[in-house]
Design a protein around this motif. Sequence first.
Motif, PDB file in Angstrom:
ATOM      1  N   VAL A   1     -11.293   0.574  -2.539  1.00 16.19           N
ATOM      2  CA  VAL A   1      -9.271  -0.055  -2.519  1.00 16.19           C
ATOM      3  C   VAL A   1      -8.885  -0.299  -1.205  1.00 16.19           C
ATOM      4  O   VAL A   1      -8.388  -1.358  -1.003  1.00 16.19           O
ATOM      5  CB  VAL A   1      -8.586   0.953  -3.409  1.00 16.19           C
ATOM      6  CG1 VAL A   1      -7.000   0.545  -2.964  1.00 16.19           C
ATOM      7  CG2 VAL A   1      -9.212   1.249  -5.076  1.00 16.19           C
ATOM      8  N   ASP A   2      -8.903   0.774   0.104  1.00 15.09           N
ATOM      9  CA  ASP A   2      -8.835   0.706   1.125  1.00 15.09           C
ATOM     10  C   ASP A   2      -9.271  -0.209   1.747  1.00 15.09           C
ATOM     11  O   ASP A   2      -8.934  -0.979   2.468  1.00 15.09           O
ATOM     12  CB  ASP A   2      -8.693   1.588   1.835  1.00 15.09           C
ATOM     13  CG  ASP A   2      -7.751   2.978   1.679  1.00 15.09           C
ATOM     14  OD1 ASP A   2      -7.250   3.026   0.752  1.00 15.09           O
ATOM     15  OD2 ASP A   2      -7.634   4.432   1.857  1.00 15.09           O
TER      16      ASP A   2
ATOM     17  N   GLU B   1     -13.828  -2.670 -10.186  1.00 12.07           N
ATOM     18  CA  GLU B   1     -13.334  -2.058 -11.208  1.00 12.07           C
ATOM     19  C   GLU B   1     -12.312  -1.098 -10.381  1.00 12.07           C
ATOM     20  O   GLU B   1     -11.253  -0.947 -11.215  1.00 12.07           O
ATOM     21  CB  GLU B   1     -14.623  -0.811 -11.189  1.00 12.07           C
ATOM     22  CG  GLU B   1     -16.102  -1.494 -12.229  1.00 12.07           C
ATOM     23  CD  GLU B   1     -16.251  -0.778 -12.717  1.00 12.07           C
ATOM     24  OE1 GLU B   1     -15.974   0.625 -12.717  1.00 12.07           O
ATOM     25  OE2 GLU B   1     -16.983  -0.958 -13.953  1.00 12.07           O
ATOM     26  N   GLU B   2     -12.322  -0.589  -9.505  1.00 16.84           N
ATOM     27  CA  GLU B   2     -11.408  -0.091  -8.050  1.00 16.84           C
ATOM     28  C   GLU B   2     -10.330  -1.153  -8.243  1.00 16.84           C
ATOM     29  O   GLU B   2      -8.810  -0.521  -8.669  1.00 16.84           O
ATOM     30  CB  GLU B   2     -11.864   0.109  -7.098  1.00 16.84           C
ATOM     31  CG  GLU B   2     -12.642   1.009  -7.490  1.00 16.84           C
ATOM     32  CD  GLU B   2     -14.313   0.855  -6.759  1.00 16.84           C
ATOM     33  OE1 GLU B   2     -15.202   1.007  -6.346  1.00 16.84           O
ATOM     34  OE2 GLU B   2     -14.229  -0.796  -7.384  1.00 16.84           O
ATOM     35  N   MET B   3     -10.455  -1.995  -8.418  1.00 17.12           N
ATOM     36  CA  MET B   3      -8.815  -3.096  -8.456  1.00 17.12           C
ATOM     37  C   MET B   3      -7.908  -3.032 -10.223  1.00 17.12           C
ATOM     38  O   MET B   3      -6.724  -3.209  -9.711  1.00 17.12           O
ATOM     39  CB  MET B   3      -9.116  -4.693  -8.036  1.00 17.12           C
ATOM     40  CG  MET B   3      -9.555  -5.001  -6.457  1.00 17.12           C
ATOM     41  SD  MET B   3      -9.940  -6.134  -5.913  1.00 17.12           S
ATOM     42  CE  MET B   3      -8.180  -6.906  -5.955  1.00 17.12           C
TER      43      MET B   3
ATOM     44  N   ALA C   1       1.551  -1.107   0.041  1.00 14.65           N
ATOM     45  CA  ALA C   1      -0.275   0.103   0.134  1.00 14.65           C
ATOM     46  C   ALA C   1       0.907   1.488   0.013  1.00 14.65           C
ATOM     47  O   ALA C   1       0.120   2.471   0.278  1.00 14.65           O
ATOM     48  CB  ALA C   1      -1.564   0.325   0.913  1.00 14.65           C
ATOM     49  N   THR C   2       2.045   1.206  -0.569  1.00 15.03           N
ATOM     50  CA  THR C   2       3.671   2.198   0.083  1.00 15.03           C
ATOM     51  C   THR C   2       2.629   3.651  -1.012  1.00 15.03           C
ATOM     52  O   THR C   2       2.918   4.209  -0.827  1.00 15.03           O
ATOM     53  CB  THR C   2       4.539   1.944  -0.836  1.00 15.03           C
ATOM     54  OG1 THR C   2       5.105   1.069   0.043  1.00 15.03           O
ATOM     55  CG2 THR C   2       4.943   2.958  -0.937  1.00 15.03           C
ATOM     56  N   GLY C   3       2.095   3.356  -1.777  1.00 12.68           N
ATOM     57  CA  GLY C   3       1.298   4.123  -2.992  1.00 12.68           C
ATOM     58  C   GLY C   3       0.154   5.045  -2.341  1.00 12.68           C
ATOM     59  O   GLY C   3       0.353   6.274  -3.241  1.00 12.68           O
ATOM     60  N   HIS C   4      -0.318   4.637  -1.338  1.00 18.53           N
ATOM     61  CA  HIS C   4      -1.532   5.618  -0.547  1.00 18.53           C
ATOM     62  C   HIS C   4      -0.786   5.904   0.489  1.00 18.53           C
ATOM     63  O   HIS C   4      -1.888   6.221   1.340  1.00 18.53           O
ATOM     64  CB  HIS C   4      -2.428   4.852  -0.275  1.00 18.53           C
ATOM     65  CG  HIS C   4      -2.862   3.609  -1.645  1.00 18.53           C
ATOM     66  ND1 HIS C   4      -3.514   4.412  -2.768  1.00 18.53           N
ATOM     67  CD2 HIS C   4      -2.895   2.556  -2.136  1.00 18.53           C
ATOM     68  CE1 HIS C   4      -3.628   3.418  -4.435  1.00 18.53           C
ATOM     69  NE2 HIS C   4      -3.208   2.365  -3.096  1.00 18.53           N
ATOM     70  N   ALA C   5       0.744   6.154   0.433  1.00 15.58           N
ATOM     71  CA  ALA C   5       1.080   5.929   2.511  1.00 15.58           C
ATOM     72  C   ALA C   5       1.986   7.410   2.193  1.00 15.58           C
ATOM     73  O   ALA C   5       2.864   7.391   0.822  1.00 15.58           O
ATOM     74  CB  ALA C   5       1.289   5.269   3.115  1.00 15.58           C
ATOM     75  N   SER C   6       1.881   8.054   2.749  1.00 15.01           N
ATOM     76  CA  SER C   6       3.515   8.700   3.041  1.00 15.01           C
ATOM     77  C   SER C   6       4.384   8.504   2.969  1.00 15.01           C
ATOM     78  O   SER C   6       4.361   7.096   3.628  1.00 15.01           O
ATOM     79  CB  SER C   6       3.618  10.133   3.710  1.00 15.01           C
ATOM     80  OG  SER C   6       4.692  10.960   3.668  1.00 15.01           O
TER      81      SER C   6
ATOM     82  N   ARG D   1      -8.632  -6.293   3.010  1.00 14.05           N
ATOM     83  CA  ARG D   1      -8.799  -8.048   2.895  1.00 14.05           C
ATOM     84  C   ARG D   1      -7.885  -8.591   2.493  1.00 14.05           C
ATOM     85  O   ARG D   1      -7.232  -9.738   2.273  1.00 14.05           O
ATOM     86  CB  ARG D   1     -10.018  -7.822   2.115  1.00 14.05           C
ATOM     87  CG  ARG D   1     -11.335  -7.803   2.474  1.00 14.05           C
ATOM     88  CD  ARG D   1     -12.383  -7.610   1.791  1.00 14.05           C
ATOM     89  NE  ARG D   1     -13.817  -7.543   1.707  1.00 14.05           N
ATOM     90  CZ  ARG D   1     -14.500  -8.473   1.933  1.00 14.05           C
ATOM     91  NH1 ARG D   1     -14.069  -9.550   2.027  1.00 14.05           N
ATOM     92  NH2 ARG D   1     -15.728  -7.951   2.494  1.00 14.05           N
ATOM     93  N   LEU D   2      -6.726  -7.944   1.402  1.00 20.38           N
ATOM     94  CA  LEU D   2      -5.748  -8.909   1.167  1.00 20.38           C
ATOM     95  C   LEU D   2      -4.672  -9.041   1.927  1.00 20.38           C
ATOM     96  O   LEU D   2      -3.849 -10.055   2.037  1.00 20.38           O
ATOM     97  CB  LEU D   2      -5.594  -8.293  -0.543  1.00 20.38           C
ATOM     98  CG  LEU D   2      -6.213  -8.434  -1.349  1.00 20.38           C
ATOM     99  CD1 LEU D   2      -5.481  -6.840  -2.920  1.00 20.38           C
ATOM    100  CD2 LEU D   2      -6.223  -9.622  -2.571  1.00 20.38           C
TER     101      LEU D   2
END
Length: 865
Positions: free
Chosen positions: A247-248, A297-299, A182-187, A253-254
């Motif tokens: 997505v979050d 679709e988000e995935m 999830a790096t692309g969604h975190a600072s 879940r994953l």
Amino acid sequence: MVAAGRRAYGAAMSVLFRLARQAVKGRVPALAGVVLVLAVGGGAGIAALVAAWRTDHAYADYLRDAEVAEVVVNPSLRTDRARAIVEATPGVLEIHSDVLLFATMDDGAPRPVTNVDAGLELHLKVSPDGRYVEQDRPVVHEGRMIAGGNELFLSVDAARDFGVEVGDEVPLSFWDARDTEATGHASPDVLVEPAGRETAEVVGIGVFADGVLADELYPRRTALVSQDLAAPYLCPAATLPDEPTPVDELVVRLYPPGCSVTYEYFSLRVAGGDAAVGQVLTSIAARFEEESARLPEEMVAEDVRYYMVPKVTADEEERIDRSLDPSVTALRLFGVAATGASLVLAVLAVVRIARPVRPLARVWWQVGAPQWQRAAAIAVPLAGSVAAGMAGAVLLGWLASGIGPVASARAVDPSPALVLPGPVVLPVAGVSVAVLLAGVAVAAFSAAKVTEQVDARPARLATAAARSGNVPFTLGVRAALRGGAAVVVLGAMVTAVLTVLGSVVFSTNLARVIETPARYGWSYDAAAITGGGYGDAAIDAIAASLDRPEVDGWGVAALGSANLDGEAVPFVAHRAGFAGLPLPVVEGDPPVGDGQLAVGALTARRLRLEVGDTVTVSTSYGSHTGTISGLVVLPPIGPILTDRAGLGTGLVLPAPFLERALESAADRGEVDATTLADQLGSFIAIDLAAGVDPDEFLAAVDDDLTSWDALGYRPFVYTDPVRPPQIADVAAMRSAPVLLAVVIAAASAVGLGVVVRAAARGRRRELAVLRVLGATGRQVRATLRWQALTIVGVGLAFGLPLGVALGRATWAAFADGLGIAPGFTLSATWTALIAAAAVVVGIAAASLPARASTRLAPAAVLRAE
């Protein structure tokens, strides 16, 4: 009647025994020399051939003994549906699995999320169902396999790089998988803590089935941890919803909190073996594509979907075979040459030992011994020495067989036992014994024959020499070409020259490939890989960083695996600028547009494809059909922990071709096909301006490197050429052809010296008559020198062209086996040096016998004769 026959037989054997004792008298040192030549030369030859056989068979034997499965599949997404699809695939007989844990071998100090595992320094795995114990067993070099508790098994590379040994206790830190996924969604400035810290004991070090070949692209630090130690950080496979989901929530879940599992690998035993793997993979890929169409679709928009990443055991075995081929070839050449040289020398020695027995055979004839008895008396000691020599050769070959497999194959047989494989020893020993006994028989019957011999008609070369009027020259040429032994001597010299030159020609071309990275597909001054080869190259950031005068050109390529005619094949696809960095072409032309593609020469051969054929390329994103425009050499690149392109293996897809193959997936995800293709970009190739140092350049852009990865990770960077495993193995064995040439040259020099010395002893009467007729010592020495130079000259006249032809043919076959263009080169310098060295050896071989001949008193020689 029977008793009389027995008495006659006994009497005949008694006579034979007494005659044989007379034949041996005074010749024991010579017979011992035959034993020594055969034992040492034949033993070296057998040992080399055994090493070649064991190297060639080592990996296949390991696959069988370790019960390595036919294929391993990584679905990318770890869900219950992925396992169900694999289990339900027709043809899958048995499944074992393992998971990759996000872990580091350190104390787990808090760090930025993008630096948790900079460089993917450890591939820590655990199997819940016995993989690596019941199936795909690694080779244990030290210690043992894990059994339970806090135990750790390391690959040889991991143990070396981390500096640990069996018995050491090492720290392990387990991190939340979502911290990396999830790096692309975190600072990137957020510090993260590990999910837990453990201490493990190293109980074993070894090699995994996919870790035999050298890998210069990625660190290969694999480790296997016990189920007990990893249990707190495992989690069940995710169940994904069919309805639209943020997505979050999908990420949770994953990758639930506290879970360190990133990927799951399925090791499959397939009905029908290797031949059925392609069909199974095609079926799995089709089901994965169907299942991806059902994802939210988000995935799809985030390129989170099923796509098959296979690792085919047969492909790995083929790569290992190609990598080991130079070593096997060199060992076989050495073995054949050493055995052949020892046989030639032994036969020559047998002929020389038998010839002086002729006067004794005449005496036997005068007392009534029949020819068979005379021949048998001469043959018995010769055959005894031959038998003893061959027994010694087999013994020495057995003692030396402990060298076992060489090069990469040594990894799967680290402690080889002493063995003599029947398929190697029986043919070599059988042929050798047959040749030697034939030589003994010919020599014995020739020596036992007491009728007057008629000299053979002089050879044309001897007749031509006579016209020169130079007596030493004429006599030397005539002596070199006279008698049946001359054919053997001249043939041995021709063989020696062609073998030496052929080995040097092969070695020269081999060195040129090793020293020219563009020949094996690496035509870049510097390179980088983002996302472990799975994507995430930020093309805009790369363009901004590389827009500087030090850079002549750059390009980005997408890496992955596609299905071609039922077989999984790694691909390299053009993205921004990559088409401007051409790859070596073996045949045809580079591909352009959306209707062409190129393939590696070995891939084309395996699938029986040719330039101009039309094929369909299927990926997890879709498929597209095109025409093969050419055969190319691909660089050794690909995603981590999966098959990759290299040399003659793989596909090259132009940018429009890849985009057409992605159209269906792009439509489902409502994204542009070009954007989706750019997301797959991961290999960055850089062509620097002349004189720019790659290390200094990358140091200058070091602060920009993390921006090249869309998720903020530091990419793998390369300033030295990345060699394919085949080239790495070749480089390790590049001296073998030269060693072969040196050994053959040394044996030939010794053999020539023996021949000239024996010839001088056989020509004592002739040389004494020359002295009586007024010849000077200089002229006597000259006739022996011309004899040696005639032998060398004939060897060069026939051996040089044959050696060039041998070297060219051997190199062409080798290059074809690697899937590269031959690019033959002949070194005039080396050819001239070999010819000059042969002449020097000839002169040197004649010097000592010539001096000895001039010291003999002619009267004493003639009186003795």
